[in-house]
Write a protein that holds these residues in place. Structure first.
Motif, mmCIF file in Angstrom:
data_model
loop_
_atom_site.group_PDB
_atom_site.id
_atom_site.type_symbol
_atom_site.label_atom_id
_atom_site.label_comp_id
_atom_site.label_asym_id
_atom_site.label_seq_id
_atom_site.Cartn_x
_atom_site.Cartn_y
_atom_site.Cartn_z
ATOM 1 N N LYS A 6 30.247 40.993 51.886
ATOM 2 C CA LYS A 6 31.292 39.993 51.724
ATOM 3 C C LYS A 6 32.477 40.573 50.976
ATOM 4 N N GLY A 7 33.636 40.044 51.317
ATOM 5 C CA GLY A 7 34.835 40.377 50.576
ATOM 6 C C GLY A 7 34.913 39.507 49.327
ATOM 7 N N ALA A 8 36.009 39.618 48.613
ATOM 8 C CA ALA A 8 36.186 38.870 47.374
ATOM 9 C C ALA A 8 37.506 38.113 47.421
ATOM 10 N N ALA A 9 37.521 36.960 46.758
ATOM 11 C CA ALA A 9 38.718 36.126 46.721
ATOM 12 C C ALA A 9 39.259 36.032 45.301
ATOM 13 N N PHE A 10 40.570 36.077 45.188
ATOM 14 C CA PHE A 10 41.296 35.886 43.938
ATOM 15 C C PHE A 10 42.094 34.598 44.111
ATOM 16 N N LEU A 11 41.760 33.565 43.334
ATOM 17 C CA LEU A 11 42.324 32.235 43.546
ATOM 18 C C LEU A 11 43.132 31.792 42.330
ATOM 19 N N VAL A 12 44.373 31.373 42.565
ATOM 20 C CA VAL A 12 45.258 30.950 41.487
ATOM 21 C C VAL A 12 45.877 29.600 41.838
ATOM 22 N N GLY A 13 45.705 28.640 40.944
ATOM 23 C CA GLY A 13 46.338 27.329 41.088
ATOM 24 C C GLY A 13 47.038 26.965 39.795
ATOM 25 N N ILE A 14 48.365 27.015 39.796
ATOM 26 C CA ILE A 14 49.134 26.756 38.576
ATOM 27 C C ILE A 14 49.692 25.345 38.638
ATOM 28 N N ASP A 15 49.282 24.512 37.679
ATOM 29 C CA ASP A 15 49.682 23.107 37.629
ATOM 30 C C ASP A 15 50.695 22.803 36.538
ATOM 31 N N HIS A 16 50.672 23.578 35.463
ATOM 32 C CA HIS A 16 51.446 23.247 34.267
ATOM 33 C C HIS A 16 52.493 24.312 33.985
ATOM 34 N N ALA A 26 51.055 16.520 39.354
ATOM 35 C CA ALA A 26 50.202 15.375 39.012
ATOM 36 C C ALA A 26 48.809 15.604 39.582
ATOM 37 N N ASN A 27 47.829 15.108 38.890
ATOM 38 C CA ASN A 27 46.437 15.175 39.356
ATOM 39 C C ASN A 27 45.952 16.598 39.600
ATOM 40 N N SER A 28 46.556 17.554 38.936
ATOM 41 C CA SER A 28 46.126 18.960 39.051
ATOM 42 C C SER A 28 46.000 19.403 40.503
ATOM 43 N N GLU A 29 47.055 19.179 41.275
ATOM 44 C CA GLU A 29 47.030 19.479 42.707
ATOM 45 C C GLU A 29 46.666 20.923 43.022
ATOM 46 N N TYR A 55 37.872 35.568 38.461
ATOM 47 C CA TYR A 55 39.066 35.764 39.280
ATOM 48 C C TYR A 55 39.532 34.439 39.885
ATOM 49 N N GLN A 56 39.370 33.399 39.125
ATOM 50 C CA GLN A 56 39.845 32.068 39.483
ATOM 51 C C GLN A 56 40.657 31.556 38.297
ATOM 52 N N LEU A 57 41.962 31.482 38.446
ATOM 53 C CA LEU A 57 42.852 31.047 37.373
ATOM 54 C C LEU A 57 43.469 29.716 37.761
ATOM 55 N N THR A 58 43.351 28.739 36.870
ATOM 56 C CA THR A 58 43.896 27.419 37.183
ATOM 57 C C THR A 58 44.530 26.786 35.950
ATOM 58 N N GLY A 59 45.373 25.790 36.213
ATOM 59 C CA GLY A 59 45.986 25.023 35.137
ATOM 60 C C GLY A 59 47.194 25.710 34.557
ATOM 61 N N HIS A 60 47.068 26.173 33.317
ATOM 62 C CA HIS A 60 48.131 26.868 32.599
ATOM 63 C C HIS A 60 47.864 28.364 32.720
ATOM 64 N N VAL A 61 48.686 29.070 33.506
ATOM 65 C CA VAL A 61 48.461 30.488 33.793
ATOM 66 C C VAL A 61 49.721 31.268 33.412
ATOM 67 N N THR A 62 49.617 32.113 32.400
ATOM 68 C CA THR A 62 50.763 32.905 31.951
ATOM 69 C C THR A 62 50.923 34.165 32.804
ATOM 70 N N ILE A 63 52.096 34.758 32.716
ATOM 71 C CA ILE A 63 52.353 35.990 33.460
ATOM 72 C C ILE A 63 51.416 37.107 33.017
ATOM 73 N N ASP A 64 51.153 37.214 31.714
ATOM 74 C CA ASP A 64 50.267 38.275 31.224
ATOM 75 C C ASP A 64 48.848 38.103 31.755
ATOM 76 N N ALA A 65 48.336 36.880 31.718
ATOM 77 C CA ALA A 65 46.986 36.622 32.235
ATOM 78 C C ALA A 65 46.922 36.908 33.730
ATOM 79 N N LEU A 66 47.941 36.468 34.462
ATOM 80 C CA LEU A 66 47.956 36.667 35.915
ATOM 81 C C LEU A 66 48.007 38.147 36.262
ATOM 82 N N LYS A 67 48.914 38.884 35.654
ATOM 83 C CA LYS A 67 49.033 40.317 35.957
ATOM 84 C C LYS A 67 47.776 41.082 35.576
ATOM 85 N N SER A 68 47.219 40.779 34.422
ATOM 86 C CA SER A 68 46.022 41.472 33.949
ATOM 87 C C SER A 68 44.842 41.257 34.900
#
Length: 158
Positions: A6-16, A26-29, A55-68
């Protein structure tokens, strides 16, 4: 029959977003989109991708956290087939004609005319492409899904 790894997924959902000019979702879309995608990948026996919660980042995601995390993910040699998914705001800086993924700590700079003329702490599509090129030479395949405004710049800037 040989089972394909299997491959791997990197998932990012930035709400804030800290910048008041970027509307929080709204509602953490975006986070909900990531959760649904993760559920989809983990509920199907034949899913091509596995999702590691680091490798799942959601909510409040800073540039440093995302790049790292993104650098770590792309550099992982055992991942040959990867999916990168970003959900949240995107924007274009008019003067440079560059597109960006908005991070929670990005700051937008506007002219007196109200045009976006600069920014800090957004992830440019150009930098994303450069990171993939520099750290992902071992990859067999890469799927990039961008659920952001101005995502077309991901193709035109690279």
């Amino acid at each position: 029959m040989v089972e394909r790894e299997k491959g791997a997924a990197f998932l990012v959902g930035i709400d804030h977003y800290d910048d008041a000019r970027l509307q929080n979702f709204a509602n953490s879309e975006s986070s909900n989109d990531v959760a649904k995608l993760k559920q989809f990948f983990t509920s199907l026996d034949y899913s091509q991708y596995k999702v590691d919660s680091q490798y799942q980042l959601t909510g409040h995601v800073t540039i440093d956290a995302l790049k790292s995390k993104l650098k770590d993910f792309i550099s992982t040699k055992q991942y040959k087939d990867v999916l990168l998914y970003f959900s949240g705001h995107g924007y274009q800086v008019k003067e440079t004609a560059k597109g960006y993924i908005a991070t929670s700590d990005c700051e937008l700079l506007f002219s007196r005319k109200g045009e976006l003329v600069g920014q800090d702490n957004g992830l440019s599509f150009k930098d994303l492409g450069k990171l993939i090129t520099e750290k992902g030479s071992h990859l067999s395949s890469l799927v990039l899904l961008l659920d952001t405004c101005h995502s077309g710049y991901a193709v035109t800037e690279n």
